[in-house]
Design a protein around this motif. Structure first.
Motif, PDB file in Angstrom:
ATOM      1  N   ALA A 105       2.873  14.284 -13.167  1.00  0.00           N
ATOM      2  CA  ALA A 105       1.829  14.634 -13.735  1.00  0.00           C
ATOM      3  C   ALA A 105       1.662  16.211 -13.464  1.00  0.00           C
ATOM      4  O   ALA A 105       1.373  17.144 -14.230  1.00  0.00           O
ATOM      5  N   ALA A 106       1.582  16.436 -12.187  1.00  0.00           N
ATOM      6  CA  ALA A 106       1.651  17.961 -11.802  1.00  0.00           C
ATOM      7  C   ALA A 106       2.783  18.901 -12.414  1.00  0.00           C
ATOM      8  O   ALA A 106       2.684  19.905 -12.950  1.00  0.00           O
ATOM      9  N   ALA A 107       4.076  18.177 -12.077  1.00  0.00           N
ATOM     10  CA  ALA A 107       5.249  18.821 -12.932  1.00  0.00           C
ATOM     11  C   ALA A 107       5.023  19.025 -14.384  1.00  0.00           C
ATOM     12  O   ALA A 107       5.274  19.888 -15.009  1.00  0.00           O
ATOM     13  N   LYS A 137       4.079   9.816  -6.700  1.00  0.00           N
ATOM     14  CA  LYS A 137       5.023  10.036  -7.651  1.00  0.00           C
ATOM     15  C   LYS A 137       4.460  10.501  -8.895  1.00  0.00           C
ATOM     16  O   LYS A 137       4.911  11.389  -9.611  1.00  0.00           O
ATOM     17  N   ALA A 138       3.675   9.743  -9.400  1.00  0.00           N
ATOM     18  CA  ALA A 138       3.043   9.768 -10.522  1.00  0.00           C
ATOM     19  C   ALA A 138       2.131  11.120 -10.743  1.00  0.00           C
ATOM     20  O   ALA A 138       2.112  11.840 -11.630  1.00  0.00           O
ATOM     21  N   ALA A 139       1.667  11.439  -9.553  1.00  0.00           N
ATOM     22  CA  ALA A 139       0.710  12.768  -9.572  1.00  0.00           C
ATOM     23  C   ALA A 139       1.722  13.755  -9.515  1.00  0.00           C
ATOM     24  O   ALA A 139       1.356  15.014 -10.053  1.00  0.00           O
ATOM     25  N   ALA A 160       0.853  -1.286  -0.012  1.00  0.00           N
ATOM     26  CA  ALA A 160       0.024  -0.007   0.099  1.00  0.00           C
ATOM     27  C   ALA A 160       0.657   1.244   0.122  1.00  0.00           C
ATOM     28  O   ALA A 160       0.349   2.205  -0.739  1.00  0.00           O
ATOM     29  N   GLU A 161       2.021   1.252   0.816  1.00  0.00           N
ATOM     30  CA  GLU A 161       2.719   2.368   1.008  1.00  0.00           C
ATOM     31  C   GLU A 161       3.370   2.610  -0.620  1.00  0.00           C
ATOM     32  O   GLU A 161       3.588   3.657  -0.947  1.00  0.00           O
ATOM     33  N   ALA A 162       4.045   1.463  -1.005  1.00  0.00           N
ATOM     34  CA  ALA A 162       4.613   1.412  -2.438  1.00  0.00           C
ATOM     35  C   ALA A 162       3.631   1.970  -3.454  1.00  0.00           C
ATOM     36  O   ALA A 162       3.983   2.937  -4.271  1.00  0.00           O
TER      37      ALA A 162
END
Length: 351
Positions: free
Chosen positions: A204-206, A199-201, A190-192
């Protein structure tokens, strides 16, 4: 002259016994018969051993004699001998303790005097109850063997219960360990997953932020010309260039194609520059210089302020060229030449 007198006759049984052994004459003295009297006499001669054997059996002979006397008419009593009285000296009799004060004897005398015969003390527990505990007796157990068997079975049951409890505890511990491991694994997954999603968010935000930035830059930056073909890139090696490698980016286009300002700035120089032909240098607000070379004509002068997309000249083939094209170079404020394509791409422009 001596006369032969007849010997006295032995008294007949009738002279001593009347009937079946009852005394017939009260005037005659009766003595107690001792059947071992003859056997106790000193024995001499060769019959000594036999006499001694008879002496060894005297008690048996005495018993047989007593039984015979009883069967013949009853045991004779000693009437000729008076009873013997036993007396003690006064000094000894005075010092003797009272019979009732003697432990055990006093209670017996008292019981005899009161005609209250003490009841014999009988053990309350039979022999079969030997080894029984108080708790077992209270529970009604009467047989020691059965009680021992019950205790053995109880101990076996307790040991089996303890073994079952240990096995159950081990199973519970193993289950708890497995559950903890599974929970830890699930937590790690779950943590991973959360980290990956984060990280994906973030990416995506970057990316979105970069797109917005590039879109904003693209609105303020423009390509230097149109209808072009990239013929040479930054860093190519060749003998056609004095430095041995290409220092800019070539946009091949027909002669007369408009050359535009990639960003707002000030014209720093505009004129002939040897192998570059007609060259215009546009200085941006951050000090970056944009060189436009090999133009066929120039439409700006030194010191002129231009905006993004303004026409500053025309594509040509002046200077050291093999055909009409725009040679574009980008220099940082310290004068270092960098790759124009990377710079334009960083400004959100698709070359």
């Amino acid at each position: 002259m001596a006369s032969n007198q007849p010997a006295p006759e032995a008294p007949s049984p009738s002279a001593t016994l009347d009937g079946f052994g009852s005394p017939g004459d009260s005037d005659k003295a009766w003595e107690e018969w001792n059947p071992t009297e003859d056997s106790l006499r000193p024995v001499r001669g060769r019959h000594r051993v036999a006499k001694q054997r008879g002496l060894a059996r005297s008690s048996t002979v005495l018993g047989v004699g007593v039984i015979a006397a009883v069967g013949a008419g009853g045991m004779a009593t000693a009437q000729s001998k008076p009873p013997v009285s036993i007396s003690l000296p006064d000094s000894l009799a005075d010092n003797l303790p009272d019979a009732k004060s003697v432990p055990g004897l006093g209670a017996l005398i008292t019981a005899v005097e009161s005609d209250d015969t003490p009841e014999p003390v009988v053990s309350a527990a039979p022999f079969t109850t030997a080894g029984l505990t108080t708790a077992e007796t209270e529970q009604g157990a009467t047989d020691a063997g059965e009680a021992l068997r019950a205790r053995i079975l109880q101990q076996a049951e307790q040991q089996r219960s303890a073994a079952d409890a240990d096995a159950k505890a081990a199973e519970e511990a193993a289950a708890a360990t497995k559950a903890a491991t599974e929970a830890k694994k699930q937590q790690g997954e779950a943590e991973a997953k959360a980290a990956a999603e984060k990280k994906a968010a973030e990416e995506a935000a970057a990316k979105k932020a970069e797109a917005e930035r590039l879109a904003k830059l693209a609105a303020s930056y423009a390509l230097p010309t149109s209808s072009y073909t990239i013929t040479s890139t930054f860093g190519e090696a060749g003998t056609m260039w004095a430095s041995g490698q290409h220092t800019g980016l070539d946009f091949a286009a027909p002669t007369g194609t408009p050359v535009k300002a990639v960003h707002g700035g000030t014209v720093k120089s505009a004129g002939w520059s040897g192998s570059y032909g007609y060259r215009t240098v546009l200085e941006l607000d951050d000090g970056t210089e944009i060189w436009y070379c090999h133009q066929s004509s120039m439409d700006v002068v030194v010191g002129q302020q231009v905006s993004t997309g303004d026409t500053i000249g025309r594509v040509g083939a002046t200077g050291n060229v093999t055909g009409p094209h725009l040679h574009l170079e980008v220099h940082t404020p310290d004068g270092t030449g960098i790759d124009p394509m990377a710079w334009l791409t960083d400004k959100g422009l698709a070359v």
